[in-house]
Motif scaffolding. Sequence first.
Motif, mmCIF file in Angstrom:
data_model
loop_
_atom_site.group_PDB
_atom_site.id
_atom_site.type_symbol
_atom_site.label_atom_id
_atom_site.label_comp_id
_atom_site.label_asym_id
_atom_site.label_seq_id
_atom_site.Cartn_x
_atom_site.Cartn_y
_atom_site.Cartn_z
ATOM 1 N N THR A 107 1.241 1.341 -10.850
ATOM 2 C CA THR A 107 0.530 2.497 -11.405
ATOM 3 C C THR A 107 -0.619 2.056 -12.304
ATOM 4 O O THR A 107 -1.460 2.869 -12.678
ATOM 5 C CB THR A 107 1.484 3.403 -12.224
ATOM 6 N N THR B 163 2.119 6.659 -6.978
ATOM 7 C CA THR B 163 0.985 7.426 -7.487
ATOM 8 C C THR B 163 1.237 8.924 -7.357
ATOM 9 O O THR B 163 0.816 9.714 -8.199
ATOM 10 C CB THR B 163 -0.306 7.050 -6.732
ATOM 11 N N ASN B 164 1.949 9.333 -6.301
ATOM 12 C CA ASN B 164 2.182 10.748 -6.044
ATOM 13 C C ASN B 164 3.488 11.273 -6.615
ATOM 14 O O ASN B 164 3.662 12.488 -6.753
ATOM 15 C CB ASN B 164 2.156 11.005 -4.529
ATOM 16 N N GLU C 208 -9.852 0.096 -1.356
ATOM 17 C CA GLU C 208 -10.023 -0.853 -2.444
ATOM 18 C C GLU C 208 -10.953 -1.972 -2.001
ATOM 19 O O GLU C 208 -10.857 -2.478 -0.879
ATOM 20 C CB GLU C 208 -8.672 -1.432 -2.870
ATOM 21 N N THR D 257 -4.329 -2.421 -8.936
ATOM 22 C CA THR D 257 -4.603 -2.097 -7.543
ATOM 23 C C THR D 257 -3.541 -2.686 -6.626
ATOM 24 O O THR D 257 -2.845 -3.643 -6.986
ATOM 25 C CB THR D 257 -5.977 -2.652 -7.127
ATOM 26 N N THR E 55 0.833 -1.205 0.000
ATOM 27 C CA THR E 55 0.000 0.000 0.000
ATOM 28 C C THR E 55 0.865 1.250 0.000
ATOM 29 O O THR E 55 0.586 2.214 -0.723
ATOM 30 C CB THR E 55 -0.926 -0.004 1.228
ATOM 31 N N LYS F 192 2.314 1.776 -3.408
ATOM 32 C CA LYS F 192 1.259 2.249 -4.306
ATOM 33 C C LYS F 192 1.041 3.757 -4.128
ATOM 34 O O LYS F 192 0.910 4.498 -5.113
ATOM 35 C CB LYS F 192 -0.037 1.481 -4.009
ATOM 36 N N ILE F 193 1.022 4.218 -2.882
ATOM 37 C CA ILE F 193 0.833 5.646 -2.604
ATOM 38 C C ILE F 193 1.999 6.456 -3.162
ATOM 39 O O ILE F 193 1.805 7.510 -3.788
ATOM 40 C CB ILE F 193 0.685 5.887 -1.087
ATOM 41 N N LEU G 219 -6.621 2.514 1.180
ATOM 42 C CA LEU G 219 -6.904 2.935 -0.191
ATOM 43 C C LEU G 219 -8.361 2.715 -0.588
ATOM 44 O O LEU G 219 -8.749 2.997 -1.719
ATOM 45 C CB LEU G 219 -5.990 2.169 -1.172
ATOM 46 N N PRO H 289 7.288 7.130 -10.676
ATOM 47 C CA PRO H 289 7.495 5.821 -10.045
ATOM 48 C C PRO H 289 8.936 5.324 -9.999
ATOM 49 O O PRO H 289 9.404 4.847 -8.966
ATOM 50 C CB PRO H 289 6.613 4.882 -10.885
ATOM 51 N N SER I 77 7.190 -0.947 -9.575
ATOM 52 C CA SER I 77 6.767 0.457 -9.499
ATOM 53 C C SER I 77 5.870 0.829 -10.669
ATOM 54 O O SER I 77 4.862 1.526 -10.498
ATOM 55 C CB SER I 77 7.994 1.381 -9.455
#
Length: 305
Positions: free
Chosen positions: A89, A29-30, A267, A92, A22, A25-26, A265, A33, A85
């Motif tokens: 993107t 995403t921000n 999900e 999930t 998780t 993933k965060i 998230l 990657p 990475s």
Amino acid sequence: MKPYRTYLILFFVMVVWGLNVTATKILVTNFMPVTITGIRVLTAGLTVFLLLSLIKKVRILTKKEFWYVFLASIFNVVAHHYFLSIGLTGTTATNGGLIMGMSPLLTTILAISFLGTPLTLLKTVGLLLGFSGVAFIVLEGSQVAGISFGDGYILLSVLTQAVSFILIKRVAHTLDPRLMTGYMMVIGSLFLIVIGLFEEPEGFAGVIENSTVSLWLIYFASACIATAVGHMLYNEAIGKIGASEASIFINLNPFFALVGANLFLDEQILFQHILGFLLIITGVLLGSGAVEEIRNRRLRKKDAA
């Protein structure tokens, strides 16, 4: 006395590794990657060297060790983290965490192919169950030809990591696995950073522009706790209770990845995810040979008594 302390440490590592899916993933995403992954793994590698230097376990590699570590870092760090990475993107954290649970099975297949590990009936059943579990997961969210591009990259990341485990096995008898981990992280992260400079020219600028306190907390928790300390503790546990028993705890990794994706998230966990998770767990227990090894060990102890 059974090593309950080691079991508790392994449980903690699996919680951290599951939640790290998780966290990754965060981060991807921000931020860009590949760039953020290269910096994160470099931070983890330097943390490993810092901790090992405190217990005086750092030394220079021999020429033979260096080439094995170099090749392993290309697969274990560069390829594995690059595909991971990029993959996260496009899929999930739930799918990513579950597919990564296939690592022991792919390692078993490579060990059978290149190390002469025997293929038994239980291992065959386990491999079939494990791959069936992945099929349920990736086909649920299919976009192109039955599999999303993100899921495909995650599968590639797991495959390249499995290749690295075969290389690591070749040199593990002469080199402390914790020190090997530190070298691989530093060498591999530098390659990732260079790749990021070409693929993501604005990557470093984006890290500065998009930074927040919460993202940096996630970054350091992922790099220092999950990646650095987590791998060191797991490698140490293998030395105490054996690879077979330690590998059983890997089955908790995708479970906590599910929990983390749901809690942080939002999900949705579907029936296909639960079914795939159960199939992968059963497949890993049988296919990795863990069940057979523990059964044989207990029989030997019984005969010796």
